[in-house]
Design an enzyme around this catalytic site. Sequence first.
Site, PDB file in Angstrom:
ATOM      1  CG  HIS A   1      -0.227  -0.155   2.527  1.00  0.00           C
ATOM      2  ND1 HIS A   1       0.179  -1.386   3.014  1.00  0.00           N
ATOM      3  CD2 HIS A   1       0.172   0.753   3.451  1.00  0.00           C
ATOM      4  CE1 HIS A   1       0.773  -1.231   4.184  1.00  0.00           C
ATOM      5  NE2 HIS A   1       0.797   0.062   4.466  1.00  0.00           N
TER       6      HIS A   1
ATOM      7  CG  HIS B   1       1.196   5.254   4.114  1.00  0.00           C
ATOM      8  ND1 HIS B   1       0.442   5.217   5.260  1.00  0.00           N
ATOM      9  CD2 HIS B   1       1.909   4.092   4.109  1.00  0.00           C
ATOM     10  CE1 HIS B   1       0.679   4.087   5.920  1.00  0.00           C
ATOM     11  NE2 HIS B   1       1.570   3.381   5.238  1.00  0.00           N
TER      12      HIS B   1
END
Length: 136
Positions: free
Chosen positions: A99, A101
Amino acid sequence: MSNCIFCKIVKGEIPAAKVYEGKKFIAFLDISPANKGHALIIPKKHYEKLEEMPDEDGKEFGELQVKIAKAVMKATNAEGFNLLLNNGKAAGQEVMHAHMHIQPRFSSDDFHYKWTHKEYEEGEMQKFQQKIKQFL
Ligand code: AMP
Protein backbone atom coordinates in the site's frame (compact mmCIF):
# COMPACT_ATOMS: atom_id res chain seq x y z
CA MET A 1 -5.84 -13.76 1.36
CA SER A 2 -8.39 -14.71 4.00
CA ASN A 3 -6.75 -13.17 7.08
CA CYS A 4 -5.57 -9.96 5.39
CA ILE A 5 -7.37 -6.84 6.62
CA PHE A 6 -6.90 -5.00 3.32
CA CYS A 7 -8.25 -7.98 1.33
CA LYS A 8 -11.30 -7.82 3.59
CA ILE A 9 -11.72 -4.13 2.69
CA VAL A 10 -11.41 -5.01 -1.02
CA LYS A 11 -14.14 -7.65 -0.63
CA GLY A 12 -16.37 -5.30 1.40
CA GLU A 13 -16.20 -7.58 4.43
CA ILE A 14 -15.12 -4.70 6.67
CA PRO A 15 -15.95 -1.03 6.15
CA ALA A 16 -13.56 1.60 4.84
CA ALA A 17 -13.94 5.23 3.77
CA LYS A 18 -13.29 4.55 0.09
CA VAL A 19 -12.41 7.50 -2.13
CA TYR A 20 -11.63 5.58 -5.33
CA GLU A 21 -12.39 2.19 -6.80
CA GLY A 22 -11.14 0.94 -10.15
CA LYS A 23 -10.62 -2.49 -11.71
CA LYS A 24 -7.24 -3.12 -10.08
CA PHE A 25 -6.86 -0.59 -7.26
CA ILE A 26 -8.82 1.04 -4.49
CA ALA A 27 -8.03 4.01 -2.27
CA PHE A 28 -9.46 4.73 1.16
CA LEU A 29 -8.69 6.82 4.22
CA ASP A 30 -6.18 5.54 6.76
CA ILE A 31 -8.07 4.75 9.96
CA SER A 32 -5.28 6.18 12.09
CA PRO A 33 -4.03 9.11 10.01
CA ALA A 34 -0.77 11.03 10.22
CA ASN A 35 -2.95 14.02 9.34
CA LYS A 36 -6.65 14.09 8.46
CA GLY A 37 -7.19 13.10 4.84
CA HIS A 38 -4.28 10.59 4.89
CA ALA A 39 -5.16 8.08 2.16
CA LEU A 40 -3.94 4.63 1.20
CA ILE A 41 -3.84 3.17 -2.31
CA ILE A 42 -3.82 -0.61 -2.54
CA PRO A 43 -3.93 -3.20 -5.32
CA LYS A 44 -7.08 -5.31 -5.15
CA LYS A 45 -4.97 -8.41 -5.63
CA HIS A 46 -2.98 -9.49 -2.60
CA TYR A 47 0.67 -8.61 -3.14
CA GLU A 48 2.57 -8.60 0.10
CA LYS A 49 5.27 -6.34 -1.27
CA LEU A 50 5.66 -3.97 -4.20
CA GLU A 51 8.13 -6.16 -6.06
CA GLU A 52 5.41 -8.82 -6.46
CA MET A 53 3.28 -6.38 -8.46
CA PRO A 54 3.57 -6.96 -12.23
CA ASP A 55 5.44 -4.19 -14.04
CA GLU A 56 2.41 -3.49 -16.23
CA ASP A 57 0.33 -2.50 -13.18
CA GLY A 58 2.98 0.02 -12.13
CA LYS A 59 1.79 2.59 -14.66
CA GLU A 60 -1.75 2.69 -13.27
CA PHE A 61 -0.43 2.63 -9.70
CA GLY A 62 1.83 5.61 -10.42
CA GLU A 63 -0.91 7.55 -12.19
CA LEU A 64 -3.28 6.98 -9.29
CA GLN A 65 -0.74 8.35 -6.84
CA VAL A 66 -0.67 11.59 -8.83
CA LYS A 67 -4.46 11.73 -9.18
CA ILE A 68 -5.27 10.97 -5.55
CA ALA A 69 -2.49 13.16 -4.17
CA LYS A 70 -3.94 16.11 -6.12
CA ALA A 71 -7.42 15.41 -4.72
CA VAL A 72 -6.09 15.06 -1.15
CA MET A 73 -4.20 18.36 -1.51
CA LYS A 74 -7.33 20.16 -2.67
CA ALA A 75 -9.60 18.55 -0.08
CA THR A 76 -7.33 19.24 2.88
CA ASN A 77 -5.72 22.52 1.79
CA ALA A 78 -2.44 20.86 2.68
CA GLU A 79 0.84 22.67 2.06
CA GLY A 80 2.54 19.48 0.88
CA PHE A 81 2.32 15.72 1.04
CA ASN A 82 4.50 12.67 1.53
CA LEU A 83 4.18 9.53 -0.51
CA LEU A 84 5.33 6.66 1.67
CA LEU A 85 5.52 2.96 0.98
CA ASN A 86 6.79 0.86 3.85
CA ASN A 87 7.93 -2.20 1.94
CA GLY A 88 8.84 -5.18 4.10
CA LYS A 89 9.05 -5.53 7.86
CA ALA A 90 12.57 -4.03 7.88
CA ALA A 91 11.06 -0.89 6.33
CA GLY A 92 8.29 -0.68 8.93
CA GLN A 93 5.48 -2.40 7.00
CA GLU A 94 2.80 -3.54 9.42
CA VAL A 95 -0.05 -4.51 7.10
CA MET A 96 1.45 -7.10 4.76
CA HIS A 97 -0.59 -6.09 1.69
CA ALA A 98 1.32 -3.55 -0.43
CA HIS A 99 0.00 0.00 0.00
CA MET A 100 1.05 3.55 -0.73
CA HIS A 101 0.40 6.22 1.88
CA ILE A 102 -0.51 9.75 0.78
CA GLN A 103 -0.02 11.94 3.81
CA PRO A 104 -1.08 15.57 3.60
CA ARG A 105 1.46 17.80 5.36
CA PHE A 106 1.40 21.17 7.08
CA SER A 107 4.35 23.24 8.22
CA SER A 108 2.79 23.22 11.69
CA ASP A 109 2.45 19.43 11.95
CA ASP A 110 4.45 17.44 14.40
CA PHE A 111 6.19 14.66 12.57
CA HIS A 112 9.48 14.38 10.72
CA TYR A 113 11.15 11.81 8.54
CA LYS A 114 14.69 11.45 9.77
CA TRP A 115 17.53 9.15 8.85
CA THR A 116 21.23 9.21 9.50
CA HIS A 117 23.07 9.92 6.28
CA LYS A 118 25.66 7.31 5.29
CA GLU A 119 28.80 8.01 3.27
CA TYR A 120 30.09 6.13 0.22
CA GLU A 121 33.71 5.02 0.12
CA GLU A 122 35.71 6.09 -2.94
CA GLY A 123 34.20 4.38 -6.05
CA GLU A 124 31.39 2.70 -4.09
CA MET A 125 28.63 4.92 -5.42
CA GLN A 126 29.53 3.98 -9.01
CA LYS A 127 29.41 0.28 -8.03
CA PHE A 128 25.85 0.71 -6.74
CA GLN A 129 24.98 2.70 -9.86
CA GLN A 130 26.15 -0.16 -12.11
CA LYS A 131 24.58 -2.89 -9.99
CA ILE A 132 21.16 -1.21 -10.04
CA LYS A 133 21.37 -0.45 -13.77
CA GLN A 134 22.03 -4.11 -14.58
CA PHE A 135 18.62 -5.06 -13.17
CA LEU A 136 16.69 -2.46 -15.15
P1 AMP B 1 2.14 0.31 7.32
O1 AMP B 1 2.89 0.56 8.59
O2 AMP B 1 2.77 1.02 6.15
O3 AMP B 1 1.92 -1.16 7.06
O4 AMP B 1 0.75 1.02 7.51
C1 AMP B 1 -0.46 0.39 7.67
C2 AMP B 1 -1.51 1.45 7.79
O5 AMP B 1 -2.78 0.86 7.65
C3 AMP B 1 -1.49 2.20 9.11
O6 AMP B 1 -1.27 3.59 8.89
C4 AMP B 1 -2.88 1.91 9.69
O7 AMP B 1 -3.44 3.02 10.38
C5 AMP B 1 -3.68 1.55 8.45
N1 AMP B 1 -4.82 0.68 8.71
C6 AMP B 1 -4.82 -0.49 9.38
N2 AMP B 1 -6.06 -1.02 9.40
C7 AMP B 1 -6.86 -0.18 8.71
C8 AMP B 1 -8.24 -0.18 8.37
N3 AMP B 1 -9.07 -1.16 8.76
N4 AMP B 1 -8.71 0.85 7.63
C9 AMP B 1 -7.90 1.85 7.24
N5 AMP B 1 -6.58 1.90 7.53
C10 AMP B 1 -6.07 0.91 8.26
